[in-house]
Motif scaffolding. Structure first.
Motif, PDB file in Angstrom:
ATOM      1  N   VAL A 140     -47.484   3.419  24.097  1.00  0.00           N
ATOM      2  CA  VAL A 140     -47.059   4.327  25.162  1.00  0.00           C
ATOM      3  C   VAL A 140     -46.254   5.486  24.566  1.00  0.00           C
ATOM      4  N   ASP A 141     -45.382   5.192  23.598  1.00  0.00           N
ATOM      5  CA  ASP A 141     -44.591   6.240  22.942  1.00  0.00           C
ATOM      6  C   ASP A 141     -45.477   7.245  22.231  1.00  0.00           C
ATOM      7  N   ALA A 142     -46.610   6.786  21.713  1.00  0.00           N
ATOM      8  CA  ALA A 142     -47.490   7.639  20.931  1.00  0.00           C
ATOM      9  C   ALA A 142     -48.503   8.391  21.799  1.00  0.00           C
ATOM     10  N   LYS A 143     -48.300   8.408  23.099  1.00  0.00           N
ATOM     11  CA  LYS A 143     -49.297   8.966  24.022  1.00  0.00           C
ATOM     12  C   LYS A 143     -49.762  10.366  23.657  1.00  0.00           C
ATOM     13  N   GLY A 144     -48.896  11.221  23.177  1.00  0.00           N
ATOM     14  CA  GLY A 144     -49.285  12.583  22.854  1.00  0.00           C
ATOM     15  C   GLY A 144     -49.899  12.732  21.481  1.00  0.00           C
ATOM     16  N   ARG A 145     -49.854  11.676  20.688  1.00  0.00           N
ATOM     17  CA  ARG A 145     -50.344  11.779  19.312  1.00  0.00           C
ATOM     18  C   ARG A 145     -51.768  11.285  19.141  1.00  0.00           C
ATOM     19  N   HIS A 146     -52.382  10.730  20.210  1.00  0.00           N
ATOM     20  CA  HIS A 146     -53.739  10.200  20.102  1.00  0.00           C
ATOM     21  C   HIS A 146     -54.619  10.831  21.171  1.00  0.00           C
ATOM     22  N   PRO A 147     -55.090  12.052  20.948  1.00  0.00           N
ATOM     23  CA  PRO A 147     -55.936  12.674  21.961  1.00  0.00           C
ATOM     24  C   PRO A 147     -57.237  11.901  22.119  1.00  0.00           C
TER      25      PRO A 147
END
Length: 153
Positions: A140-147
């Motif tokens: 969830v924290d990495a949501k913006g890092r995995h398009p």
């Protein structure tokens, strides 16, 4: 994953979060604490005296939230603040004797809450849960890092 499975998973996570927080609030209320304050006290017990910025990072919450918790816990006599020697604008926060005693009570409540939460699960599943939950949090924290690579926005 189809919508039915996604909905079931997201609903289960949401309900667990809401119910766990409500149960924690019920257990903490007799101690005069609100959810979040116990995490700050436990962090101080784990790490020792800390500046508020360190507490904010360790707790994963915004500095104004930590400031408010610190004020309330200081007013209750559970912590004390002192200017940091290296930076007079920063405050070092530490437990008082009352805070250390309260932390012992919180630890007992936390054990009870954890046992209530995992009732009916195997010891192996319980042992695996912290890692699984950390992975979910990290995802969830990495949501913006995995398009998405499948054309979705």
């Amino acid at each position: 994953m189809d919508f039915e499975q996604a909905d079931a998973l997201n609903q289960a996570i949401r309900l667990l979060s809401l119910r766990h927080r409500a149960r924690a609030a019920a257990l903490l209320a007799p101690l005069g604490l609100h959810p979040g304050q116990e995490a700050l006290l436990l962090e101080l017990a784990r790490s020792g005296p800390s500046i508020q910025t360190q507490l904010s990072e360790a707790l994963g919450c915004e500095p104004p939230s930590v400031t408010l918790m610190v004020r309330k816990l200081e007013a209750a006599g559970h912590i004390r603040r002192a200017p940091a020697p290296a930076d007079r604008r920063a405050s070092i926060v530490e437990l008082t004797d009352s805070g250390r005693e309260l932390t012992g009570q919180i630890k007992r409540l936390w054990c009870d809450l954890a046992e209530e939460t995992v009732t009916g699960l195997s010891a192996e599943t319980v042992a695996d849960l912290p890692g699984i939950l950390r992975t979910l949090s990290g995802n969830v924290d990495a949501k913006g890092r995995h398009p998405h690579n499948d054309g979705r926005p």
